[in-house]
Design an enzyme around this catalytic site. Structure first.
Site, mmCIF file in Angstrom:
data_model
loop_
_atom_site.group_PDB
_atom_site.id
_atom_site.type_symbol
_atom_site.label_atom_id
_atom_site.label_comp_id
_atom_site.label_asym_id
_atom_site.label_seq_id
_atom_site.Cartn_x
_atom_site.Cartn_y
_atom_site.Cartn_z
ATOM 1 C CE LYS A 40 -3.646 -2.454 2.535
ATOM 2 N NZ LYS A 40 -4.314 -2.635 3.843
ATOM 3 C CE1 TYR A 96 -5.568 -3.778 -0.613
ATOM 4 C CE2 TYR A 96 -6.911 -5.750 -0.449
ATOM 5 C CZ TYR A 96 -6.142 -4.783 0.152
ATOM 6 O OH TYR A 96 -5.939 -4.809 1.512
ATOM 7 C CE1 TYR A 104 -4.111 -1.651 8.008
ATOM 8 C CE2 TYR A 104 -2.801 -3.321 9.118
ATOM 9 C CZ TYR A 104 -3.270 -2.735 7.956
ATOM 10 O OH TYR A 104 -2.885 -3.230 6.750
ATOM 11 C CB VAL A 163 -1.643 -9.745 7.584
ATOM 12 C CG1 VAL A 163 -2.567 -8.757 8.250
ATOM 13 C CG2 VAL A 163 -2.017 -9.988 6.145
#
Ligand code: GLU
Length: 307
Positions: free
Chosen positions: A66, A191, A243, A261
């Protein structure tokens, strides 16, 4: 400073933590990764690298991608991007739907899943279709990392697509608010493809150099972003890169960083180096447990936090 010694000490100190975190299991293809792995790399501006542990092992970069897609979108759309994506921390889990509903389909920032899916949508519009967008995103990451051989793992992206109900829901919700231009399925697939790119800590620490150097890669001299845009990417990494644990990461580590992750975390030491650490066991917020601690040890031992 003896960086190799510092890395060796860190590896030694986090050893007992390697099996404490939990490998991401919501993407079945990632579930089988051995949690007892740890690698860390630093790349300086002249290209010198210091490494420890499993630094040659390729892993799924997941949300670290990202940073690269946000960089590209900022390059193409500049501040126009903020009409469709915010830049405030979400304080919510990475895949939360609730806030997106309240806020009329405008994701809080480009690093939560909804925001990153939206960024991918802008890149598809820019490049014209999903295949070209995937190819160009890959090319861009290859250039930034100086690694022409990178690939994405089709098994991982297909596995994510098969279980991507929540990400599809986020994309559908944005579409319902007219904040997604392309076909929902195509956007989410694109994505997942960039999330499934595989790199190691050496490559990723090198790929962070342009963000440590005001947008210009100190090795190749290529300007990827303006100084102001590079500042923005670093700011969003600092405030939104982990996050709902972003505040905690700034508190303990004190560097702009982005986790995925797959267990990787990249971090930027302005005017000095790019860093990447990898250990697949995650903490409750989905960030590498040993990796976060390793970075905390790094800034404590070197005094190199931005604060
Ligand atoms: N591909 C993952 C997802 O969308 C990325 C999440 C992450 O790395 O934090 O769920």
């Amino acid at each position: 400073m003896d960086y190799q010694l510092i890395l060796n000490e860190i590896a030694e100190e986090i050893m007992s933590l390697q099996d404490k975190g939990k490998v991401a299991n919501y993407i079945p293809a990632l579930e089988n990764v051995n949690p007892e792995q740890f690698g860390m790399s630093l790349t300086l501006f002249d290209g010198t690298q210091y490494n420890v542990g499993d630094f040659n092992t390729l892993f799924s970069i997941q949300s670290i991608s990202k940073v690269f897609t946000f960089t590209l979108a900022l390059k193409f759309y500049s501040t126009g991007l903020y009409k469709r994506i915010g830049r405030e921390p979400s304080g919510n889990p990475f895949n939360s739907l609730v806030q997106l509903e309240y806020e009329h389909g405008v994701p809080r920032n480009p690093f939560i899943n909804a925001g990153a899916i939206n960024v991918t949508d802008t890149l598809m519009s820019y490049y014209g279709d999903s295949t070209t967008a995937s190819k160009e995103i890959m090319q861009f990451i290859q250039d930034i990392a100086g690694e022409p051989s990178l690939t994405h793992n089709e098994i991982v992206s297909t596995s994510e697509m098969d279980h991507g109900f929540r990400n599809m829901a986020l994309a559908n919700l944005m579409k319902s608010f007219n904040n997604l231009d392309n076909d929902v399925h195509d956007v989410v697939q694109t994505y997942f493809r960039h999330c499934a790119i595989e790199m190691n800590t050496k490559m990723l620490s090198r790929a962070m150099l342009f963000l440590s150097n005001h947008g210009i890669d100190p090795i190749s001299g290529v300007e990827y972003l303006s100084e102001q845009q590079a500042k923005r990417v670093n700011a969003v990494m600092l405030t939104c890169g982990h996050y709902d644990a972003s505040g905690d990461f700034a508190f303990h580590v004190g560097l702009p960083g982005k986790s995925g992750v797959g267990g990787g975390i990249v971090a930027v030491v302005p005017k000095k180096m790019g860093i990447c650490v990898w250990s697949p066991g995650l903490n409750a917020q989905g960030n590498s447990l040993a990796g976060t601690l390793a970075l905390e040890l790094f800034t404590s031992k070197t005094g190199m936090s931005i604060f």
